[in-house]
Design a protein around this motif. Structure first.
Motif, mmCIF file in Angstrom:
data_model
loop_
_atom_site.group_PDB
_atom_site.id
_atom_site.type_symbol
_atom_site.label_atom_id
_atom_site.label_comp_id
_atom_site.label_asym_id
_atom_site.label_seq_id
_atom_site.Cartn_x
_atom_site.Cartn_y
_atom_site.Cartn_z
ATOM 1 N N ASN A 132 43.366 2.857 7.112
ATOM 2 C CA ASN A 132 44.275 3.115 8.221
ATOM 3 C C ASN A 132 45.614 3.584 7.651
ATOM 4 O O ASN A 132 46.315 2.811 7.006
ATOM 5 N N VAL A 133 45.940 4.838 7.921
ATOM 6 C CA VAL A 133 47.160 5.407 7.343
ATOM 7 C C VAL A 133 48.208 5.679 8.423
ATOM 8 O O VAL A 133 49.278 5.072 8.436
ATOM 9 N N ASN A 134 47.942 6.596 9.332
ATOM 10 C CA ASN A 134 48.950 7.008 10.312
ATOM 11 C C ASN A 134 48.607 6.656 11.754
ATOM 12 O O ASN A 134 49.283 7.125 12.676
ATOM 13 N N GLN A 135 47.592 5.839 11.964
ATOM 14 C CA GLN A 135 47.244 5.433 13.331
ATOM 15 C C GLN A 135 48.235 4.381 13.818
ATOM 16 O O GLN A 135 48.440 3.350 13.183
ATOM 17 N N GLU A 136 48.847 4.638 14.988
ATOM 18 C CA GLU A 136 49.907 3.767 15.485
ATOM 19 C C GLU A 136 49.393 2.658 16.386
ATOM 20 O O GLU A 136 50.041 1.620 16.537
ATOM 21 N N GLU A 137 48.226 2.867 17.039
ATOM 22 C CA GLU A 137 47.659 1.855 17.929
ATOM 23 C C GLU A 137 46.162 1.746 17.684
ATOM 24 O O GLU A 137 45.502 2.732 17.336
ATOM 25 N N PHE A 138 45.618 0.540 17.899
ATOM 26 C CA PHE A 138 44.183 0.301 17.757
ATOM 27 C C PHE A 138 43.664 -0.305 19.055
ATOM 28 O O PHE A 138 44.322 -1.151 19.667
ATOM 29 N N PHE A 139 42.463 0.120 19.457
ATOM 30 C CA PHE A 139 41.965 -0.261 20.778
ATOM 31 C C PHE A 139 40.602 -0.966 20.728
ATOM 32 O O PHE A 139 40.104 -1.398 21.759
ATOM 33 N N SER A 140 40.002 -1.083 19.548
ATOM 34 C CA SER A 140 38.706 -1.757 19.462
ATOM 35 C C SER A 140 38.922 -3.265 19.509
ATOM 36 O O SER A 140 40.060 -3.754 19.591
ATOM 37 N N ASP A 141 37.819 -4.021 19.431
ATOM 38 C CA ASP A 141 37.918 -5.478 19.456
ATOM 39 C C ASP A 141 38.111 -6.065 18.060
ATOM 40 O O ASP A 141 38.015 -7.277 17.866
ATOM 41 N N ALA A 142 38.392 -5.211 17.053
ATOM 42 C CA ALA A 142 38.700 -5.723 15.720
ATOM 43 C C ALA A 142 39.921 -6.632 15.817
ATOM 44 O O ALA A 142 40.914 -6.284 16.456
ATOM 45 N N ASN A 144 42.296 -7.807 13.695
ATOM 46 C CA ASN A 144 43.549 -7.780 12.925
ATOM 47 C C ASN A 144 43.799 -6.487 12.167
ATOM 48 O O ASN A 144 44.195 -6.516 11.011
ATOM 49 N N PRO A 145 43.613 -5.311 12.788
ATOM 50 C CA PRO A 145 43.859 -4.070 12.052
ATOM 51 C C PRO A 145 45.342 -3.804 11.853
ATOM 52 O O PRO A 145 46.192 -4.236 12.640
ATOM 53 N N VAL A 146 45.654 -3.074 10.781
ATOM 54 C CA VAL A 146 47.013 -2.616 10.544
ATOM 55 C C VAL A 146 46.932 -1.290 9.807
ATOM 56 O O VAL A 146 45.947 -1.029 9.104
ATOM 57 N N SER A 147 47.915 -0.443 9.985
ATOM 58 C CA SER A 147 47.963 0.840 9.289
ATOM 59 C C SER A 147 49.192 0.910 8.404
ATOM 60 O O SER A 147 50.142 0.131 8.566
ATOM 61 N N LEU A 148 49.180 1.852 7.489
ATOM 62 C CA LEU A 148 50.323 2.020 6.594
ATOM 63 C C LEU A 148 51.569 2.408 7.374
ATOM 64 O O LEU A 148 52.676 1.958 7.056
ATOM 65 N N CYS A 149 51.405 3.223 8.406
ATOM 66 C CA CYS A 149 52.592 3.617 9.177
ATOM 67 C C CYS A 149 53.168 2.433 9.949
ATOM 68 O O CYS A 149 54.381 2.343 10.138
#
Length: 244
Positions: A132-142, A144-149
């Motif tokens: 995950n680099v430049n994705q600002e929002e996540f919508f799946s049921d994962a 605890n995702p985080v991106s570098l941005c």
């Protein structure tokens, strides 16, 4: 190590594409995957063109199949090193066994490694990774995702292509170190980089939840934990879950 590079706009899975079309030392990167896979039945969420989605094919015929997890360690260390550099020293990156990359308690990268043996030799290995680099929002049921941005509070200053080159260079360094026989240094570095490497934390297996500390990871990939009652527990992949 020199990799032939292939870029695809859209593909179902970069791992699957390499198994069907790959040869030699090759890396295939895609802007979007329609069926990106993680460990087991898990999928990988990624907005088109925002993240680094790629697979690498190598042929470590010199590595004993019983020690193939060392290749997973080498790969995870390369990812952790590159992400640490690009995060400007913000927070801590670690390797969540077996090969996820975490920033603090959040997942920034996942990897699926598939192998093909021939006459007892590791003939082909395909390593598929999503970062995950430049994705600002996540919508799946994962959970605890985080991106570098998100970590940086801005878009990553490094292009996806440049980051891929950084990863391939760092992986090549570790790969050559492993091929030269220096597995002990790699194992030590991997253990030092483990998520929750110090102290007791909650885990869950088929028998329920328990508190334990990490003892180590064998070259076969088996994770050893010691619980509060001083019982030593051994786990293959997907036999135990980290309770976050």
């Amino acid at each position: 190590m020199q990799f032939q590079k292939v870029h695809l706009d859209t593909v179902d899975s970069t791992n699957r594409w390499l198994w069907q079309n790959g040869s030699g030392m090759m890396v295939v990167v895609a802007d979007y995957q329609t069926a990106g896979r993680g460990q087991g039945s898990h999928s990988w969420e990624s907005a088109q063109g925002q993240n680094l989605l790629f697979s690498v094919m190598v042929h470590p015929v010199w590595l004993k199949p019983s020690c193939q997890f060392l290749l997973s360690e080498v790969w995870a260390l390369a990812l952790r090193d590159v992400l640490s550099v690009n995060a400007d020293g913000i927070g801590t990156f670690s390797v969540k066994w077996p090969n996820d990359i975490y920033w603090e308690d959040r997942k920034i990268s996942g990897t699926l490694i598939e192998t093909r043996l021939s006459a007892g030799v590791l003939k082909d290995v395909v390593i598929g990774t999503g970062i995950n680099v430049n994705q600002e929002e996540f919508f799946s049921d994962a959970p605890n995702p985080v991106s570098l941005c998100q970590i940086l509070g801005k878009r990553c200053p490094v292009s996806l292509d440049a980051m891929l080159d950084q990863i391939l260079r760092k992986f090549s360094e570790y790969y050559c170190q492993l091929e030269a026989g220096d597995s002990q240094t790699i194992e030590r570095h991997y253990h030092q980089s483990l998520y929750r490497r110090d102290g007791y934390y909650w885990y869950e297996d088929a028998n329920g939840r328990f508190e334990a500390e990490v003892v180590g990871v064998a070259p076969s990939g088996v994770l050893t934990l010691r619980d509060r009652q001083d019982n030593v527990r051994h786990y293959e992949q997907r036999e135990v879950r980290f309770v976050l």
